[in-house]
Structure formats: C-alpha cells, structure tokens
Design an enzyme around this catalytic site. Structure first.
Site, short mmCIF file in Angstrom:
data_model
loop_
_atom_site.label_atom_id
_atom_site.label_comp_id
_atom_site.label_asym_id
_atom_site.label_seq_id
_atom_site.Cartn_x
_atom_site.Cartn_y
_atom_site.Cartn_z
N LYS A 197 0.79 -1.10 0.00
CA LYS A 197 0.04 -0.04 0.01
C LYS A 197 0.85 1.41 -0.15
O LYS A 197 0.56 2.35 0.59
CB LYS A 197 -1.08 -0.06 1.16
CG LYS A 197 -1.94 -1.19 1.33
CD LYS A 197 -2.62 -1.10 2.57
CE LYS A 197 -3.44 -2.68 2.82
NZ LYS A 197 -4.16 -2.37 3.91
N ASP A 232 -6.69 -6.58 9.46
CA ASP A 232 -8.18 -6.00 9.33
C ASP A 232 -9.19 -6.83 8.74
O ASP A 232 -10.40 -6.64 9.39
CB ASP A 232 -8.01 -4.62 8.52
CG ASP A 232 -7.62 -4.86 7.06
OD1 ASP A 232 -7.39 -6.06 6.73
OD2 ASP A 232 -7.63 -4.22 6.19
#
Length: 499
Positions: A197, A232
C-alpha cells in the site's frame, strides 16, 4: 468598366476565400471525426481486454481455490500466504470492560475505544478518531512511524470520558489491527513479511510489530499493552460474527484489499501441533497477491506493475483496490490524449502525473447522471487542469471509469465466490436445510462507490445462480475492523479469569 472589373475581382476573391474557409472547416471536422474515432477505438480495445464474462470469472474462481489449497499445504507453496491467524474462537457477546483498538491499514489510522457490557449490554458506548499519516513517515524509519502512532494514541486516551471506565489496577488493553502481511507465532506477536500500500519503511521487515508498538507506547509514557494482533479482515470477521453467527468470511475493499474466512482446522496441512478445540481457524489469505493467467490484465496494467514499487507482486490488488483504479483510468486517458487529442492538441500536463486521478474522482464521474456530464467536466477542470472539454470527451471519460470499476468489482465478486466454494457454501443441500452465508465487507471503496457494490453483487449472483445467491448475504460491516480488534482484545484479556 474598371469598377465592374473590381467588383468581379472582389467577388472572385470573396468566393475563393469562402471556399477556402469552407474547405478548412470541412478538413477540421474530418480531422476531429478521425480523432474521435481513434479515441473510441482505443477505448473499445481496452474494454475488450478488461472483459469479465461469467466463463472467465469461473476460471478465476477455480484458480483461486487451487492457490488457496497450495497455500494451506505449505509455506511458500503459493502466491497466497494463507496465514494462520491464531484466532480460533470468535467473540461470544459476553465480553465486558473497556478496550482499545488501533487500526493501521493505509494512509490513515484509527484509534477506537469501546465499553462492553456483556450479553445484556453488549456495546454500551464507543468512540474513535482518525489520524492521517504524514507522507514522510511512510518511507521513514520504524521508530519514527510507531512513535508518531503512540503519541497520537496517548492523546486519544487522555480524552477518555466518564462513561468509559477502566477497572482499578488494570492495564489498558489494545487490539492492534495491522493490515500488512505478517508471520504470526501467537495471538500477540507477528513479524512483518513486507510492506504494501505504498509503505516502504526501513528496518521493519522481519521484526515483531507488537514489540515495536509496545516499546513506542512505553517511550511515550502510555500504560497500555497489545492483547491481540490481527489483520483488518480478521478483525472485520470478528466484528461481524459478534452480531451475526452466520458470518463466514470478511473482505476489505479500500485503499488495498484482502480477505479472510473460517477454515476447518483439519483442512490446513501446514498446521503444526494439536488442533484447536473449536475445530476452526481463521485464515488470513492476503489475497491481494493472488495471480492467475485468467486475470484480465491489459498493457496498461502491465506497464504500471513494471513501474511500481513491487513489480510482479499484489497483482489482484492492483486490479481491484481503491489505490489503483484511478491510476489505470489516468494511464488510458493519457494514451487517448496523446494519440487522439481528446483534450486538444496539447496533452494536459496534470494528466501525465502518476496518481493525479484518484478513485473518489472516478466514482464521482462514473455516477454522473446529468445530461452533459457536469460532474465529469468539473473534475477534469479541477483535478486535471482541463478548463474546456467536449461532451464526447466527457462521455469517453465516464465510460472509461465504468470499464475499470466493473472489471475490479466483478473480479472481487469472483474472489468472494471462490471462498464460498472452498468451504462448501456454494450449493444448497436441501436435506441439511438452506445454509445462510454472510460475508462481512468493509473499506472505503466498497462503502463510497455504489456502482462498484452493484457490479460486485451482480457477479456473485451470476456465478452462484439466483437460488444459491439468495442464501448469500454481503453485509457492509462499517468500522467492523476497529470494533472487531477491540472484541478480540477482550477475548484475549489477561484479566479474563476475574470476570
């Protein structure tokens, strides 16, 4: 006589001029028509390469399952890590007390606190703050990043209101949602495998991120410990299961993307030691790294991948996640601007800037239903510095947004079906009764891009068929990863016996 000649000469000149102007206009129109044809040809070629008919999606589903099995069989056996999360017991609803969660998964992080009241009270109160991470820290050092996070967390703790109460003598406990690939050895320890990311922080790979955060909190004078380290998606699954016992998987579609699901422990050959009492284990797939020859990659995708920080990695993520959709649209638009002068003879400078066009811009333009595509025109002007755009140009831009979003959403839908098929939830067993399967979905891309959601759901329905898809629920679990991490901190509290 002379005046007559002059008049005739003037008329001839005027006629010649008019003919020249007319010819120029016709020539210009022809050129513009040819340019538009070229623009449309580039667009249609791209659309063909991005196509995701059902038969192609079925190949993606089957390829995903093959990679899932390979990843479960051995470490390094697949591009899918299929990481064992060490979460084998999901929240029961009986958890009590004050717990914190820290959700680090992209360019922002979220700090959350929740007061749990057990089966009767459940979630009594909760509040959170979102903090942006300075771009400089995304490529700095481990200590700089975690010191910044600990400092902001300490500020958040200092704002604790009266209705949040920690029991006397108890240290605050934290569920740490860390949305990057880690190698876990227990529920509260894990070494970083690699950054994704857009993060490229030195010195963290191979280090225990729980130790890094605990040490940073200690340096900042914050009396708190990490009770659970979770991804997550694992946290989202836990948060979803707290409210609905039929949640079997979770998917994040935001800046990045990932998925996890509840696997039968006996189906994990690489698991060492005794099987968990529950018989189940949550598997963190790290599906962003999935690759298959059946994925519809175009020349634009391949060029972008080659120029990225991680060439050859995170291919699935680069096709379906929020960080990249806008960039692919920009690259195709740049080609059209260069070869078909879509925005005039000069290519707009901003169009040549990587990541200048973001996915929220794509969503806004794609959702523009006005007759003259005013929203698209405004974004082209404000973001790309194109003050004037023709209606045909705006139509092409909106169509391009659709193509990229539809491809990403349908591939994500194929991923969901792959998980359900892997755990036997892709059919209806009339003898056993209809099983309800819920997929908890979270992330800004899924939440804020309605057409993306619609395309994803359509793909799932097409792949499973109407009858089976009726028993599959894709549920938006907003902020599920935050509260899920807090719930897992509660279920792994060192003070459990006192309850």
């Amino acid at each position: 006589m002379n005046s007559s000649k002059v008049a005739v000469g003037t008329a001839v000149v005027c006629a010649a001029t008019a003919c020249a102007v007319a010819a120029l206009i016709v020539s210009r129109r022809a050129r513009n028509k040819n340019k538009l044809k070229r623009a449309i040809a580039i667009l249609r070629d791209f659309e063909d390469e991005c196509s995701t008919p059902v038969h192609k999606l079925r190949n993606v589903v089957d390829s995903l399952i093959v990679e899932m099995n390979a990843g479960l069989a051995s470490e390094g056996g697949s591009k899918l890590k299929m990481i064992i999360s060490y979460v084998d017991n999901l929240p029961t609803g009986y958890e009590k007390g004050l717990f914190y969660a820290l959700d680090l998964g992209g360019t922002n992080f979220r700090a959350l606190r929740v007061q749990l009241g057990g089966k009767e009270g459940q979630v009594i109160d909760q509040e959170f703050e979102e903090v942006s991470i300075p771009a400089s820290l995304m490529s700095g050092t481990t200590e700089q990043l975690f010191d910044y996070i600990a400092s902001e967390l300490a500020t958040f703790v200092a704002k604790e209101r009266e209705n949040f109460h920690q029991l006397p003598g108890h240290q605050r406990e934290l569920g740490f949602t860390f949305s990057f690939p880690v190698e876990q050895s227990s529920i509260a320890s894990g070494t970083l495998i690699k950054w994704t990311k857009g993060f490229s922080i030195s010195g963290t790979v191979g280090k225990d991120v729980v130790v890094a955060l605990n040490e940073a909190m200690k340096r900042k004078g914050l009396d708190m410990r990490v009770a659970a380290l979770v991804n997550d998606t694992v946290a989202t699954l836990a948060g979803g299961r707290y409210w609905d016992q039929d949640v079997m998987a979770a998917v994040i579609l935001g800046t990045g993307t990932n998925a996890c699901y509840v696997e039968c422990a006996e189906a994990i050959p690489k698991w060492q030691g005794d099987l968990p009492k529950s018989g189940n284990m949550i598997i963190n797939m790290e599906w962003g790294n999935f690759w298959s020859s059946h994925l519809p990659m175009t020349e634009y995708d391949k060029a972008f991948d080659a120029e990225s920080l991680n060439p050859g990695e995170q291919i699935f993520e680069k096709l379906i996640s929020g960080m990249y959709l806008g960039e692919i649209v920009r690259r195709v638009l740049l080609r059209i601007a260069e070869e078909a002068a879509l925005f005039g003879d000069t290519v707009p400078p901003n169009l040549a800037l990587p990541f200048k066009l973001r996915t929220p811009d794509i969503s806004a333009m794609h959702s523009d239903t006005s007759a003259d595509f005013k929203v698209a025109g405004r974004i082209l002007k404000d973001v790309l510095g194109i003050p004037h755009s023709s209606l045909s140009a705006r139509k092409i831009v909106v169509e391009l947004c659709r193509i990229v979003a539809e491809r990403g959403a349908r591939l994500a839908g194929a991923g969901v079906v792959g998980i359900l098929k892997k755990i036997g939830r892709d059919n209806v067993n009339e003898a056993a009764g209809k099983k309800r399967s819920v997929v908890a979905m979270d992330g800004g891309l899924y939440e804020h891009y309605p057409l993306f959601r619609e395309y994803l759901q359509n793909a799932v329905t097409e792949l499973l068929g109407t009858k089976i898809s009726e028993s599959v629920v894709i549920d938006h679990s907003k902020d599920g990863s935050g509260i899920g991490a807090a719930l897992l901190a509660a279920s792994h509290s060192i003070y459990l016996e006192e309850q």
